[in-house]
Scaffold this motif. Structure first.
Motif, PDB file in Angstrom:
ATOM      1  N   PHE A   1       0.730  -1.183  -0.061  1.00 50.76           N
ATOM      2  CA  PHE A   1       0.086  -0.060   0.023  1.00 50.76           C
ATOM      3  C   PHE A   1       0.888   1.252  -0.066  1.00 50.76           C
ATOM      4  N   GLU A   2       2.026   1.178   0.876  1.00 50.42           N
ATOM      5  CA  GLU A   2       2.763   2.518   0.882  1.00 50.42           C
ATOM      6  C   GLU A   2       3.470   2.618  -0.757  1.00 50.42           C
ATOM      7  N   GLN A   3       3.898   1.436  -0.931  1.00 44.93           N
ATOM      8  CA  GLN A   3       4.464   1.562  -2.409  1.00 44.93           C
ATOM      9  C   GLN A   3       3.571   2.249  -3.355  1.00 44.93           C
ATOM     10  N   GLN A   4       2.904   1.645  -3.372  1.00 45.37           N
ATOM     11  CA  GLN A   4       1.401   2.135  -4.360  1.00 45.37           C
ATOM     12  C   GLN A   4       1.302   3.643  -4.448  1.00 45.37           C
ATOM     13  N   GLN A   5       1.217   4.042  -2.774  1.00 43.70           N
ATOM     14  CA  GLN A   5       0.844   5.453  -2.831  1.00 43.70           C
ATOM     15  C   GLN A   5       2.213   6.041  -3.349  1.00 43.70           C
ATOM     16  N   PHE A   6       3.558   5.861  -3.129  1.00 43.90           N
ATOM     17  CA  PHE A   6       4.744   6.285  -3.378  1.00 43.90           C
ATOM     18  C   PHE A   6       4.527   6.428  -5.053  1.00 43.90           C
ATOM     19  N   ASP A   7       4.483   5.159  -5.593  1.00 45.65           N
ATOM     20  CA  ASP A   7       4.451   5.172  -6.915  1.00 45.65           C
ATOM     21  C   ASP A   7       3.587   6.081  -7.985  1.00 45.65           C
ATOM     22  N   GLU A   8       2.393   6.037  -7.100  1.00 44.62           N
ATOM     23  CA  GLU A   8       1.392   7.084  -7.705  1.00 44.62           C
ATOM     24  C   GLU A   8       1.734   8.471  -7.959  1.00 44.62           C
ATOM     25  N   ILE A   9       2.453   8.808  -6.514  1.00 44.23           N
ATOM     26  CA  ILE A   9       2.790  10.410  -6.483  1.00 44.23           C
ATOM     27  C   ILE A   9       3.934  10.337  -7.394  1.00 44.23           C
ATOM     28  N   GLU A  10       4.954   9.457  -7.568  1.00 38.77           N
ATOM     29  CA  GLU A  10       6.017   9.664  -8.579  1.00 38.77           C
ATOM     30  C   GLU A  10       5.426   9.766 -10.028  1.00 38.77           C
ATOM     31  N   GLN A  11       4.660   8.801 -10.445  1.00 35.98           N
ATOM     32  CA  GLN A  11       4.164   8.953 -11.637  1.00 35.98           C
ATOM     33  C   GLN A  11       3.440  10.148 -11.923  1.00 35.98           C
ATOM     34  N   ASN A  12       2.543  10.635 -11.037  1.00 36.51           N
ATOM     35  CA  ASN A  12       1.932  11.975 -11.284  1.00 36.51           C
ATOM     36  C   ASN A  12       2.932  13.016 -11.676  1.00 36.51           C
ATOM     37  N   GLN A  13       3.989  12.925 -10.565  1.00 40.21           N
ATOM     38  CA  GLN A  13       5.007  13.984 -10.700  1.00 40.21           C
ATOM     39  C   GLN A  13       5.662  13.822 -12.144  1.00 40.21           C
ATOM     40  N   ILE A  14       5.923  12.625 -12.440  1.00 31.78           N
ATOM     41  CA  ILE A  14       6.634  12.323 -13.825  1.00 31.78           C
ATOM     42  C   ILE A  14       5.462  12.824 -14.865  1.00 31.78           C
ATOM     43  N   LYS A  15       4.449  12.386 -14.878  1.00 31.44           N
ATOM     44  CA  LYS A  15       3.130  12.886 -15.957  1.00 31.44           C
ATOM     45  C   LYS A  15       3.132  14.283 -15.990  1.00 31.44           C
ATOM     46  N   GLN A  16       3.007  15.062 -14.730  1.00 31.88           N
ATOM     47  CA  GLN A  16       2.952  16.524 -14.940  1.00 31.88           C
ATOM     48  C   GLN A  16       4.185  17.018 -15.473  1.00 31.88           C
ATOM     49  N   LYS A  17       5.384  16.525 -15.143  1.00 34.82           N
ATOM     50  CA  LYS A  17       6.619  17.065 -15.928  1.00 34.82           C
ATOM     51  C   LYS A  17       6.339  16.947 -17.470  1.00 34.82           C
ATOM     52  N   TYR A  18       6.178  15.884 -18.013  1.00 32.84           N
ATOM     53  CA  TYR A  18       6.124  15.746 -19.429  1.00 32.84           C
ATOM     54  C   TYR A  18       4.818  16.602 -20.224  1.00 32.84           C
ATOM     55  N   GLU A  19       3.772  16.683 -19.288  1.00 34.24           N
ATOM     56  CA  GLU A  19       2.878  17.327 -19.757  1.00 34.24           C
ATOM     57  C   GLU A  19       3.316  18.834 -19.922  1.00 34.24           C
ATOM     58  N   ASN A  20       3.937  19.419 -18.791  1.00 33.10           N
ATOM     59  CA  ASN A  20       4.345  20.637 -18.938  1.00 33.10           C
ATOM     60  C   ASN A  20       5.562  20.844 -20.032  1.00 33.10           C
ATOM     61  N   ARG A  21       6.348  20.064 -20.078  1.00 36.83           N
ATOM     62  CA  ARG A  21       7.355  19.913 -21.039  1.00 36.83           C
ATOM     63  C   ARG A  21       6.688  19.919 -22.442  1.00 36.83           C
ATOM     64  N   MET A  22       5.606  19.147 -22.916  1.00 37.42           N
ATOM     65  CA  MET A  22       5.001  19.092 -24.114  1.00 37.42           C
ATOM     66  C   MET A  22       4.231  20.542 -24.164  1.00 37.42           C
ATOM     67  N   LYS A  23       3.776  21.124 -23.313  1.00 38.25           N
ATOM     68  CA  LYS A  23       2.685  22.324 -23.309  1.00 38.25           C
ATOM     69  C   LYS A  23       3.568  23.371 -23.626  1.00 38.25           C
ATOM     70  N   ASN A  24       4.860  23.598 -23.167  1.00 36.72           N
ATOM     71  CA  ASN A  24       5.803  24.649 -23.340  1.00 36.72           C
ATOM     72  C   ASN A  24       6.285  24.463 -24.548  1.00 36.72           C
ATOM     73  N   ALA A  25       6.371  23.270 -24.932  1.00 32.09           N
ATOM     74  CA  ALA A  25       7.111  23.136 -26.685  1.00 32.09           C
ATOM     75  C   ALA A  25       5.980  23.523 -27.610  1.00 32.09           C
ATOM     76  N   LYS A  26       4.627  23.200 -27.423  1.00 30.53           N
ATOM     77  CA  LYS A  26       3.668  23.494 -28.180  1.00 30.53           C
ATOM     78  C   LYS A  26       3.280  24.788 -28.109  1.00 30.53           C
ATOM     79  N   GLU A  27       3.526  25.890 -27.161  1.00 26.35           N
ATOM     80  CA  GLU A  27       3.569  27.027 -27.387  1.00 26.35           C
ATOM     81  C   GLU A  27       4.579  27.900 -28.102  1.00 26.35           C
ATOM     82  N   LYS A  28       5.839  27.360 -27.819  1.00 28.26           N
ATOM     83  CA  LYS A  28       6.883  27.746 -28.757  1.00 28.26           C
ATOM     84  C   LYS A  28       6.582  27.616 -30.203  1.00 28.26           C
ATOM     85  N   ILE A  29       6.229  26.381 -30.637  1.00 32.31           N
ATOM     86  CA  ILE A  29       6.224  25.960 -32.025  1.00 32.31           C
ATOM     87  C   ILE A  29       4.906  26.747 -32.481  1.00 32.31           C
TER      88      ILE A  29
END
Length: 274
Positions: free
Chosen positions: A149-177
């Protein structure tokens, strides 16, 4: 008559020298009689002379009889070569090929059975290991469930952080393009560069740049899309051009398409450095 008029013919002799090894049997001696009995066993044709074509079995290495025929009525050496010798040779070659193919199929089937046995043993070992793990899990079920359960919570947080990171990267790139595309709307056609870019997932996308745009904009365009290999986003990558043959990295950000020799159109692909 057959020996003097047919078997002694130069064309027949040349054919035999090239394709066969010959032995003439004479039924007037013991060896010839024995050979005649062996060859004519279960053969209704007892007339002489006759010709017999045999070969060494490619697998068992035993002598195999593939063709026999009465030749006392043969009057032409050409017909003898075409209708008997060549026919017998073709039968032997066909028989030899069949035997080799059967041997290969047999070996393949044997290898398949061995592989299946190995897979069965491996599956059996895995099943045994899984049963042992299951028994161990049942003993420590409460502790393990808490850890999971603890690992799942940690993984979920980590995955959300990674997802948010790449969504922001994609968003910034689209704005520039998008900004870049608006700036390129009034550029003359002779300065435009059409780039087809193949992503790591096999998808092909394209965009139009100006030859004065920096290579950084090419990387921004790539970042507008999902750059994923084996369900994992790519952090570091390079872009490879087929023609001109060149690899672009972050060190090339400040260079323009024109300075890199990329004009009019180009086909490129994203290559991971992770």
């Amino acid at each position: 008559r057959f020996i003097t008029s047919i078997l002694s013919d130069d064309e027949v002799l040349n054919y035999l020298r090239i394709n066969m090894k010959c032995w003439i049997g004479d039924s007037r001696n013991n060896d010839g009689k024995q050979l005649f009995r062996q060859i004519t066993h279960q053969w209704n044709e007892k007339r002489k002379p006759f010709i017999c074509i045999a070969g060494i079995h490619p697998i068992s290495r035993k002598l195999v009889l593939v063709h026999r025929q009465y030749v006392g009525n043969i009057t032409s050496s050409i017909l003898f070569i075409a209708n008997i010798l060549d026919h017998g040779l073709q039968r032997w070659q066909s028989f030899k090929l069949q035997q080799i193919q059967r041997q290969e199929i047999s070996a393949s089937n044997r290898n398949l059975r061995e592989l299946q046995d190995m897979e069965y043993q491996r599956a059996l070992q895995q099943e045994t290991q899984q049963q042992q793990i299951k028994q161990s899990d049942e003993i420590n079920e409460s502790i393990i469930n808490d850890e999971i359960f603890e690992q799942q919570q940690f993984d979920e947080i980590e995955q959300n952080q990674i997802k948010q990171k790449y969504e922001n990267r994609m968003k910034n790139a689209k704005e520039k393009i998008n900004k870049l595309c608006k700036l390129n709307e009034n550029i003359s056609k002779d300065k435009l560069v059409k780039v087809a870019l193949r992503l790591p997932n096999g998808k092909r996308v394209q965009n139009i740049f100006c030859d004065e745009n920096n290579i950084e904009s090419l990387f921004d365009f790539a970042l507008c899309h999902e750059l994923i290999i084996d369900d994992k986003p790519i952090d570091e990558f390079e872009i490879v051009s087929n023609f001109p043959k060149k690899t672009f990295t972050k060190n090339d950000y400040s260079l323009t398409f024109k300075e890199c020799g990329v004009e009019h159109s180009a086909i490129m692909h994203v290559s991971s450095l992770d």
